[in-house]
Design a protein around this motif. Structure first.
Motif, PDB file in Angstrom:
ATOM      1  N   ASP A 107      16.682  14.518 -35.227  1.00 34.76           N
ATOM      2  CA  ASP A 107      15.642  15.398 -35.782  1.00 34.76           C
ATOM      3  C   ASP A 107      15.388  15.085 -37.247  1.00 34.76           C
ATOM      4  O   ASP A 107      14.249  15.141 -37.709  1.00 34.76           O
ATOM      5  N   TRP A 108      16.450  14.738 -37.982  1.00 36.15           N
ATOM      6  CA  TRP A 108      16.272  14.382 -39.397  1.00 36.15           C
ATOM      7  C   TRP A 108      15.348  13.169 -39.523  1.00 36.15           C
ATOM      8  O   TRP A 108      14.445  13.160 -40.353  1.00 36.15           O
ATOM      9  N   ILE A 109      15.558  12.152 -38.686  1.00 33.89           N
ATOM     10  CA  ILE A 109      14.702  10.954 -38.724  1.00 33.89           C
ATOM     11  C   ILE A 109      13.248  11.339 -38.444  1.00 33.89           C
ATOM     12  O   ILE A 109      12.345  10.936 -39.173  1.00 33.89           O
ATOM     13  N   LYS A 110      13.027  12.126 -37.398  1.00 33.85           N
ATOM     14  CA  LYS A 110      11.658  12.521 -37.043  1.00 33.85           C
ATOM     15  C   LYS A 110      10.991  13.333 -38.149  1.00 33.85           C
ATOM     16  O   LYS A 110       9.793  13.186 -38.390  1.00 33.85           O
ATOM     17  N   ASN A 111      11.755  14.164 -38.839  1.00 36.18           N
ATOM     18  CA  ASN A 111      11.186  15.037 -39.870  1.00 36.18           C
ATOM     19  C   ASN A 111      11.062  14.385 -41.243  1.00 36.18           C
ATOM     20  O   ASN A 111      10.230  14.815 -42.043  1.00 36.18           O
ATOM     21  N   ASN A 112      11.865  13.369 -41.523  1.00 31.97           N
ATOM     22  CA  ASN A 112      11.922  12.821 -42.871  1.00 31.97           C
ATOM     23  C   ASN A 112      11.476  11.379 -43.019  1.00 31.97           C
ATOM     24  O   ASN A 112      11.235  10.923 -44.134  1.00 31.97           O
ATOM     25  N   CYS A 113      11.399  10.653 -41.923  1.00 30.93           N
ATOM     26  CA  CYS A 113      10.998   9.246 -41.991  1.00 30.93           C
ATOM     27  C   CYS A 113       9.555   9.073 -41.523  1.00 30.93           C
ATOM     28  O   CYS A 113       9.135   9.663 -40.540  1.00 30.93           O
ATOM     29  N   HIS A 114       8.843   8.268 -42.238  1.00 28.73           N
ATOM     30  CA  HIS A 114       7.473   7.899 -41.913  1.00 28.73           C
ATOM     31  C   HIS A 114       7.575   6.724 -40.937  1.00 28.73           C
ATOM     32  O   HIS A 114       8.245   5.730 -41.234  1.00 28.73           O
ATOM     33  N   ARG A 115       6.962   6.849 -39.781  1.00 30.61           N
ATOM     34  CA  ARG A 115       7.029   5.783 -38.780  1.00 30.61           C
ATOM     35  C   ARG A 115       5.671   5.116 -38.633  1.00 30.61           C
ATOM     36  O   ARG A 115       4.648   5.791 -38.507  1.00 30.61           O
ATOM     37  N   ILE A 116       5.685   3.790 -38.623  1.00 31.98           N
ATOM     38  CA  ILE A 116       4.488   2.994 -38.399  1.00 31.98           C
ATOM     39  C   ILE A 116       4.825   1.981 -37.304  1.00 31.98           C
ATOM     40  O   ILE A 116       5.836   1.278 -37.388  1.00 31.98           O
ATOM     41  N   ASP A 117       4.001   1.934 -36.267  1.00 35.77           N
ATOM     42  CA  ASP A 117       4.209   1.023 -35.142  1.00 35.77           C
ATOM     43  C   ASP A 117       3.095  -0.009 -35.086  1.00 35.77           C
ATOM     44  O   ASP A 117       1.936   0.308 -35.364  1.00 35.77           O
ATOM     45  N   ILE A 118       3.454  -1.213 -34.701  1.00 34.92           N
ATOM     46  CA  ILE A 118       2.473  -2.266 -34.439  1.00 34.92           C
ATOM     47  C   ILE A 118       2.576  -2.597 -32.955  1.00 34.92           C
ATOM     48  O   ILE A 118       3.580  -3.150 -32.505  1.00 34.92           O
ATOM     49  N   LEU A 119       1.565  -2.191 -32.191  1.00 41.67           N
ATOM     50  CA  LEU A 119       1.522  -2.479 -30.752  1.00 41.67           C
ATOM     51  C   LEU A 119       0.816  -3.817 -30.559  1.00 41.67           C
ATOM     52  O   LEU A 119      -0.305  -4.008 -31.043  1.00 41.67           O
ATOM     53  N   ILE A 120       1.466  -4.715 -29.844  1.00 36.85           N
ATOM     54  CA  ILE A 120       0.992  -6.091 -29.700  1.00 36.85           C
ATOM     55  C   ILE A 120       0.828  -6.402 -28.220  1.00 36.85           C
ATOM     56  O   ILE A 120       1.720  -6.089 -27.414  1.00 36.85           O
ATOM     57  N   ASP A 121      -0.288  -7.011 -27.852  1.00 38.84           N
ATOM     58  CA  ASP A 121      -0.483  -7.420 -26.458  1.00 38.84           C
ATOM     59  C   ASP A 121       0.655  -8.354 -26.049  1.00 38.84           C
ATOM     60  O   ASP A 121       0.938  -9.346 -26.740  1.00 38.84           O
ATOM     61  N   SER A 122       1.299  -8.053 -24.942  1.00 41.85           N
ATOM     62  CA  SER A 122       2.472  -8.824 -24.534  1.00 41.85           C
ATOM     63  C   SER A 122       2.131 -10.271 -24.172  1.00 41.85           C
ATOM     64  O   SER A 122       3.001 -11.138 -24.243  1.00 41.85           O
ATOM     65  N   ASP A 123       0.859 -10.549 -23.849  1.00 40.29           N
ATOM     66  CA  ASP A 123       0.511 -11.930 -23.514  1.00 40.29           C
ATOM     67  C   ASP A 123       0.563 -12.867 -24.724  1.00 40.29           C
ATOM     68  O   ASP A 123       0.514 -14.077 -24.572  1.00 40.29           O
ATOM     69  N   LEU A 124       0.719 -12.314 -25.937  1.00 39.97           N
ATOM     70  CA  LEU A 124       0.884 -13.164 -27.116  1.00 39.97           C
ATOM     71  C   LEU A 124       2.281 -13.778 -27.165  1.00 39.97           C
ATOM     72  O   LEU A 124       2.492 -14.774 -27.852  1.00 39.97           O
ATOM     73  N   GLY A 125       3.229 -13.181 -26.461  1.00 44.96           N
ATOM     74  CA  GLY A 125       4.556 -13.765 -26.337  1.00 44.96           C
ATOM     75  C   GLY A 125       5.542 -13.347 -27.410  1.00 44.96           C
ATOM     76  O   GLY A 125       5.194 -12.803 -28.458  1.00 44.96           O
ATOM     77  N   VAL A 126       6.806 -13.649 -27.104  1.00 44.09           N
ATOM     78  CA  VAL A 126       7.918 -13.218 -27.941  1.00 44.09           C
ATOM     79  C   VAL A 126       7.887 -13.857 -29.331  1.00 44.09           C
ATOM     80  O   VAL A 126       8.325 -13.242 -30.308  1.00 44.09           O
ATOM     81  N   PHE A 127       7.369 -15.071 -29.464  1.00 44.03           N
ATOM     82  CA  PHE A 127       7.353 -15.705 -30.783  1.00 44.03           C
ATOM     83  C   PHE A 127       6.420 -14.965 -31.742  1.00 44.03           C
ATOM     84  O   PHE A 127       6.704 -14.863 -32.937  1.00 44.03           O
ATOM     85  N   THR A 128       5.331 -14.433 -31.224  1.00 45.87           N
ATOM     86  CA  THR A 128       4.430 -13.622 -32.053  1.00 45.87           C
ATOM     87  C   THR A 128       5.140 -12.349 -32.495  1.00 45.87           C
ATOM     88  O   THR A 128       5.082 -11.958 -33.667  1.00 45.87           O
ATOM     89  N   LEU A 129       5.833 -11.707 -31.562  1.00 45.72           N
ATOM     90  CA  LEU A 129       6.592 -10.502 -31.879  1.00 45.72           C
ATOM     91  C   LEU A 129       7.617 -10.784 -32.975  1.00 45.72           C
ATOM     92  O   LEU A 129       7.719 -10.046 -33.967  1.00 45.72           O
TER      93      LEU A 129
END
Length: 151
Positions: A107-129
């Protein structure tokens, strides 16, 4: 700080300089804010996720297309997997004075940390990730990545 534009710039500049530009239509940057709610990893997506607290990135990690638990929940539970944000926070002497316990760290993480996600099409492959994760590691040097003895 405008993380969406900043991350876009990193992704585009790094991939362009390597001669393999990543098309902006193949990824999406989502600023979940603070407090935040984690969301499931969409089908046919992989992701780089980040947690920011008091001017520093704590953790920047990746989740492949079959790693929804890593993306959604593991970092909020210190016993769910190796190398979680929750476990790192609990082991950090600098964080012990603010009342974080094994029972409230998620709960501390959810309340105090700013989260930013980068969603990437999986067809770009693991090297892109891995490229995107590594570029963000290099730029922001998250506190809980790698071994402190290697820094």
């Amino acid at each position: 700080m405008d993380f969406i534009n900043e991350f876009n710039k990193v992704i585009l500049e790094v991939s362009n300089v390597l001669g393999k530009p990543i098309d902006k239509d193949k990824y999406e940057i989502i600023d979940r804010g603070r407090p935040h709610q984690a969301k499931s990893l969409p089908n046919k997506k992989m992701a780089v996720y980040t947690f920011w607290y008091e001017g520093r990135f704590l953790k920047i990690g990746k989740a492949g297309p079959n790693s929804n638990a890593r993306f959604l929940s593991q970092h909020y539970n210190p016993k769910s997997a190796r190398s979680t944000l929750a476990a790192s926070i609990l082991m950090d002497e600098n964080m012990q004075d603010i009342g974080i316990t094994e029972n409230n760290v998620g709960d501390w993480i959810k309340n105090n940390c700013h989260r930013i996600d980068i969603l990437i099409d999986s067809d770009l492959g693991v090297f892109t990730l891995e490229l995107i994760e590594a570029a963000l590691h290099y730029k922001y040097e998250p506190i809980y990545e790698g071994f402190s003895t290697q820094r």
